[in-house]
Design an enzyme around this catalytic site. Structure first.
Site, mmCIF file in Angstrom:
data_model
loop_
_atom_site.group_PDB
_atom_site.id
_atom_site.type_symbol
_atom_site.label_atom_id
_atom_site.label_comp_id
_atom_site.label_asym_id
_atom_site.label_seq_id
_atom_site.Cartn_x
_atom_site.Cartn_y
_atom_site.Cartn_z
ATOM 1 N N ASP A 72 -4.725 1.151 -1.590
ATOM 2 C CA ASP A 72 -6.173 1.180 -1.416
ATOM 3 C C ASP A 72 -6.670 2.560 -1.011
ATOM 4 O O ASP A 72 -5.882 3.448 -0.688
ATOM 5 C CB ASP A 72 -6.604 0.123 -0.382
ATOM 6 C CG ASP A 72 -5.676 0.069 0.834
ATOM 7 O OD1 ASP A 72 -4.968 1.057 1.089
ATOM 8 O OD2 ASP A 72 -5.672 -0.957 1.527
ATOM 9 N N ASP A 141 -6.372 -9.722 10.878
ATOM 10 C CA ASP A 141 -6.893 -10.961 10.298
ATOM 11 C C ASP A 141 -6.080 -11.399 9.079
ATOM 12 O O ASP A 141 -6.525 -12.208 8.273
ATOM 13 C CB ASP A 141 -8.375 -10.802 9.915
ATOM 14 C CG ASP A 141 -8.583 -9.667 8.903
ATOM 15 O OD1 ASP A 141 -7.575 -9.066 8.461
ATOM 16 O OD2 ASP A 141 -9.741 -9.389 8.555
ATOM 17 N N HIS A 143 -5.178 -9.729 6.446
ATOM 18 C CA HIS A 143 -5.466 -9.200 5.105
ATOM 19 C C HIS A 143 -4.338 -8.300 4.616
ATOM 20 O O HIS A 143 -3.644 -7.664 5.406
ATOM 21 C CB HIS A 143 -6.826 -8.483 5.057
ATOM 22 C CG HIS A 143 -6.891 -7.165 5.745
ATOM 23 N ND1 HIS A 143 -7.753 -6.911 6.790
ATOM 24 C CD2 HIS A 143 -6.241 -5.999 5.531
ATOM 25 C CE1 HIS A 143 -7.615 -5.659 7.179
ATOM 26 N NE2 HIS A 143 -6.700 -5.076 6.441
ATOM 27 N N GLU A 148 -9.838 -8.730 2.150
ATOM 28 C CA GLU A 148 -10.384 -9.319 3.365
ATOM 29 C C GLU A 148 -10.441 -10.845 3.260
ATOM 30 O O GLU A 148 -10.340 -11.395 2.159
ATOM 31 C CB GLU A 148 -11.792 -8.752 3.591
ATOM 32 C CG GLU A 148 -11.840 -7.246 3.782
ATOM 33 C CD GLU A 148 -11.375 -6.802 5.171
ATOM 34 O OE1 GLU A 148 -10.442 -7.411 5.719
ATOM 35 O OE2 GLU A 148 -11.948 -5.844 5.714
HETATM 36 C C1 GLP Z 1 -5.872 -1.337 6.707
HETATM 37 C C2 GLP Z 1 -5.136 -1.203 5.385
HETATM 38 C C3 GLP Z 1 -4.022 -2.202 5.261
HETATM 39 C C4 GLP Z 1 -3.164 -2.181 6.509
HETATM 40 C C5 GLP Z 1 -4.011 -2.542 7.699
HETATM 41 C C6 GLP Z 1 -3.238 -2.597 8.990
HETATM 42 O O1 GLP Z 1 -6.834 -2.320 6.676
HETATM 43 N N1 GLP Z 1 -5.995 -1.334 4.276
HETATM 44 O O2 GLP Z 1 -3.259 -1.917 4.118
HETATM 45 O O3 GLP Z 1 -2.089 -3.072 6.362
HETATM 46 O O4 GLP Z 1 -5.031 -1.569 7.825
HETATM 47 O O5 GLP Z 1 -3.106 -1.341 9.546
HETATM 48 P P1 GLP Z 1 -2.157 -0.988 10.741
HETATM 49 O O6 GLP Z 1 -0.779 -0.930 10.181
HETATM 50 O O7 GLP Z 1 -2.632 0.342 11.224
HETATM 51 O O8 GLP Z 1 -2.305 -2.064 11.752
#
Ligand code: GLP
Length: 272
Positions: A72, A141, A143, A148
């Site tokens: 993304d 959450d 995702h 989302e």
């Molecule tokens: C963002 C990214 C996800 C990632 C998530 C969790 O929303 N788009 O791909 O898994 O954050 O991030 P973190 O690993 O910093 O908790």
């Protein structure tokens, strides 16, 4: 779905990095037949990337014939912004390994036609022969990528508006100022991830405990998009102990027993 419970973040990261390196080595990629790796951003994969960099610098694995597709990217954030996913990937991973620049693919959140950019991305993945291994993290959450809650579980690459939850979770990267967090992102779909031949998800820390519970113990539900991985034929979740606190004791015990019998944690942790 396989669940690996590592003792802490470091063990999870080393385990996952060794696992990925072994997959690449076993594949024996060539320029004509490269290994296609899906890449996440976020704090969860930082240790994994650090260890992959180390393995590459020690000559234990090469990314010369690896093609990557990131999950993304924010919409409207300059690629040179320190928190763009372009910057994240080059700073934390690509600049330190022997990957070819032309083999790196990251969605362009500044493309003049964002829908065309999403369609082009899906096309490029197909042309590369599909993703061999999609690595991922999860949001608090549940995702996956930026899919989302409420995302279609068969979705493809598209524009998503970020939820308040995600904006709040990600504002730690933007001086804790929610107004600086982009409100939209381009993201591969749940269906895009599901098409990968293999998926490896990292899930660590107490803030991910509810997500882990919904991902592996409850039914498949579009409000917890990573739960769709229950339908994948080759999905592995590697978590740390802290992320398991919302699991039933019987679920926890089941996976701990299994990994003990199979010796899975030690096998990959001590591989290189
Ligand atoms: C963002 C990214 C996800 C990632 C998530 C969790 O929303 N788009 O791909 O898994 O954050 O991030 P973190 O690993 O910093 O908790």
């Amino acid at each position: 779905m396989r669940v690996i419970i590592a003792k802490d973040y470091d063990e999870m990261s080393v385990w996952a990095a060794n696992y990925v390196a072994k997959r690449i080595l076993d594949f024996n990629p060539t320029a004509e037949h490269p290994f296609v790796l899906g890449c996440p951003t976020g704090s969860s994969p930082l240790g994994l990337y650090q260890h992959l960099v180390k393995l590459c610098q020690e000559g234990k694995v090469s990314f010369r014939n690896v093609v990557t597709f990131n999950m993304d990217e924010y919409v409207g954030l300059d690629v040179n912004h320190p928190e763009s996913y372009h910057s994240f990937m080059w700073n934390n991973f690509f600049n330190h390994i022997d990957i070819r620049k032309e083999n790196v693919h990251i969605l362009d959140g500044n493309a003049p036609d964002l829908l065309a950019e999403c369609a082009r991305y899906e096309e490029m993945i197909a042309q590369a022969g599909g993703v061999d291994l999609f690595m991922g993290g999860v949001g608090p959450d549940g995702h996956i990528a930026f899919n989302e809650p409420g995302s279609s579980l068969t979705s493809r690459t598209r524009i998503k508006t970020l939820t308040t939850n995600t904006i709040q979770a990600n504002c730690r990267f933007f001086d804790n100022d929610e107004s600086q967090v982009p409100k939209q992102a381009l993201t591969v779909g749940v269906g895009t991830v599901m098409d990968a031949r293999e998926v490896l998800i990292l899930c660590n820390g107490p803030k991910k405990a509810r997500a882990l519970h919904h991902m592996i113990e409850n039914g498949i539900n579009h409000m917890w998009t990573s739960s769709m991985l229950q339908m994948h034929q080759h999905a592995t979740v590697v978590c740390d102990e802290e992320a398991t606190v919302e699991l039933k004791i019987s679920t926890y015990q089941y996976f701990k027993d299994k990994q003990q019998i199979e010796g899975t944690v030690q096998r990959f942790r001590d591989l290189f």
